[in-house]
Scaffold this motif. Structure first.
Motif, PDB file in Angstrom:
ATOM      1  N   GLY A 283     -17.128 115.628  14.867  1.00 22.97           N
ATOM      2  CA  GLY A 283     -17.477 115.776  16.278  1.00 22.97           C
ATOM      3  C   GLY A 283     -17.807 114.447  16.936  1.00 22.97           C
ATOM      4  O   GLY A 283     -17.392 114.179  18.078  1.00 22.97           O
ATOM      5  N   TYR A 284     -18.542 113.597  16.224  1.00 22.98           N
ATOM      6  CA  TYR A 284     -18.839 112.265  16.780  1.00 22.98           C
ATOM      7  C   TYR A 284     -17.537 111.485  17.018  1.00 22.98           C
ATOM      8  O   TYR A 284     -17.392 110.795  18.035  1.00 22.98           O
TER       9      TYR A 284
ATOM     10  N   LEU B 266     -25.943 110.585  24.830  1.00 23.85           N
ATOM     11  CA  LEU B 266     -25.290 111.062  26.049  1.00 23.85           C
ATOM     12  C   LEU B 266     -23.821 111.416  25.857  1.00 23.85           C
ATOM     13  O   LEU B 266     -23.284 112.228  26.626  1.00 23.85           O
ATOM     14  N   ALA B 267     -23.171 110.840  24.856  1.00 26.80           N
ATOM     15  CA  ALA B 267     -21.731 111.061  24.699  1.00 26.80           C
ATOM     16  C   ALA B 267     -21.369 111.656  23.341  1.00 26.80           C
ATOM     17  O   ALA B 267     -20.729 112.709  23.267  1.00 26.80           O
ATOM     18  N   ARG B 268     -21.769 110.998  22.265  1.00 31.84           N
ATOM     19  CA  ARG B 268     -21.300 111.415  20.950  1.00 31.84           C
ATOM     20  C   ARG B 268     -21.921 112.735  20.502  1.00 31.84           C
ATOM     21  O   ARG B 268     -21.225 113.604  19.946  1.00 31.84           O
ATOM     22  N   LEU B 269     -23.223 112.907  20.717  1.00 34.54           N
ATOM     23  CA  LEU B 269     -23.875 114.148  20.300  1.00 34.54           C
ATOM     24  C   LEU B 269     -23.363 115.365  21.070  1.00 34.54           C
ATOM     25  O   LEU B 269     -23.030 116.386  20.447  1.00 34.54           O
ATOM     26  N   PRO B 270     -23.246 115.321  22.416  1.00 32.70           N
ATOM     27  CA  PRO B 270     -22.666 116.482  23.114  1.00 32.70           C
ATOM     28  C   PRO B 270     -21.240 116.798  22.682  1.00 32.70           C
ATOM     29  O   PRO B 270     -20.853 117.970  22.602  1.00 32.70           O
ATOM     30  N   SER B 271     -20.452 115.749  22.394  1.00 35.25           N
ATOM     31  CA  SER B 271     -19.078 115.984  21.938  1.00 35.25           C
ATOM     32  C   SER B 271     -19.037 116.677  20.589  1.00 35.25           C
ATOM     33  O   SER B 271     -18.080 117.404  20.282  1.00 35.25           O
ATOM     34  N   ALA B 272     -20.077 116.475  19.769  1.00 34.10           N
ATOM     35  CA  ALA B 272     -20.094 117.034  18.420  1.00 34.10           C
ATOM     36  C   ALA B 272     -20.583 118.469  18.375  1.00 34.10           C
ATOM     37  O   ALA B 272     -20.423 119.143  17.342  1.00 34.10           O
ATOM     38  N   LEU B 273     -21.172 118.972  19.472  1.00 35.01           N
ATOM     39  CA  LEU B 273     -21.786 120.296  19.421  1.00 35.01           C
ATOM     40  C   LEU B 273     -20.810 121.420  19.065  1.00 35.01           C
ATOM     41  O   LEU B 273     -21.136 122.272  18.237  1.00 35.01           O
TER      42      LEU B 273
END
Length: 268
Positions: A153-154, A178-185
């Motif tokens: 996800g990251y 702000l970017a990598r964590l939301p994309s990994a959800l």
């Protein structure tokens, strides 16, 4: 507002029921065929009990089943919680450091090649017959799918988003939040659902290796007493427990990330 949300909720419930209908029909057909075979063939109940016999024994022994379900559920939830924390912390470590990724990822992969049938008795031997070895075994079995899902996800984060944040002076940690964590959800919740299906099985297997109470030891005692109906009753309870925990992951996803499409796991 309430008048508009009520029909919407009704449609959502009907859609969920319609999607579940094929699975219910398939399961009912399988159970019916099983019941007919047991009654028509005259097979002994000590060899293959009918579903009706299994349900009857599950009801008659509900107190004993519940008393053994609680320790299994406790070990499952505690082990899965530990697994969740480990997966998140380790995924951040390998995301922030390519050296850590090259050093740790082969070890994580090797940990999944360990046969549970061999490692479980050793863990019980090292840590005793208490709760700790069961927690450790559940964590060992379940953390890897979540770790891989988070790492993928990251990596799926769009470079343009990170470049924009960097141009605005965002630090590496802020870009991660702000970017990598939301994309990994979406990936994370997919890994979460995979892991939760392994958790109950891992806890039961750990109890097989050594425990005073739990569904695993209940199944073992029932097997030794030549009671396949009680074994299957415990299997039924463990299956229902797994389905309940699996459904809980959807509920958590709807609360934590309602923007993710609940049917595909993608953003709408």
């Amino acid at each position: 507002m309430s008048s508009s949300t009520s029909p919407m909720r009704g449609r959502m419930l009907r859609n969920h029921a319609f999607r579940a209908l094929p699975a219910l029909v398939a399961a009912s057909s399988l159970l019916l065929a099983w019941e007919i075979y047991c009654r028509a063939s005259g097979i002994s109940e000590t060899t293959l009990p009918a579903p009706s016999q299994v349900l009857l024994q599950a009801w008659l022994n509900r107190e004993a089943l519940w008393a053994n379900t609680v320790p299994t559920l406790r070990a499952t939830l505690l082990g899965f919680s530990l697994s969740l924390v480990l997966a998140f912390l380790l995924s951040m470590a390998i995301d922030f450091s390519a050296l850590m990724r090259r050093a740790l990822f082969p070890i994580f992969i090797a940990s999944q090649t360990l046969p549970l049938v061999a490692i479980a008795p050793l863990v019980v031997l090292w840590f005793g017959f208490g709760l700790l070895p069961k927690i450790l075994l559940v964590a060992l079995v379940t953390f890897f799918p979540m770790l891989v899902a988070l790492a993928e996800g990251y990596a799926s984060t769009e470079n343009e988003v990170e470049d924009l944040l960097a141009s605005m002076g965002a630090s590496r940690w802020k870009r991660f939040l702000l970017a990598r964590l939301p994309s990994a959800l979406p990936y994370f919740f997919a890994g979460l659902r995979i892991s939760i299906t392994y958790a109950v099985v891992a806890a039961i297997f750990a109890e097989y290796a050594g425990a005073a109470k739990g569904l695993g030891i209940y199944m073992l005692n029932a097997k030794n007493n030549f009671r396949p109906d009680l074994v299957l009753a415990a299997v039924l309870v463990s299956s229902l427990l797994t389905l309940l925990l699996f459904s809980a992951t959807w509920a958590v996803q709807r609360l934590a990330a309602p923007w993710i499409d609940s049917t595909s796991g993608r953003r709408p």
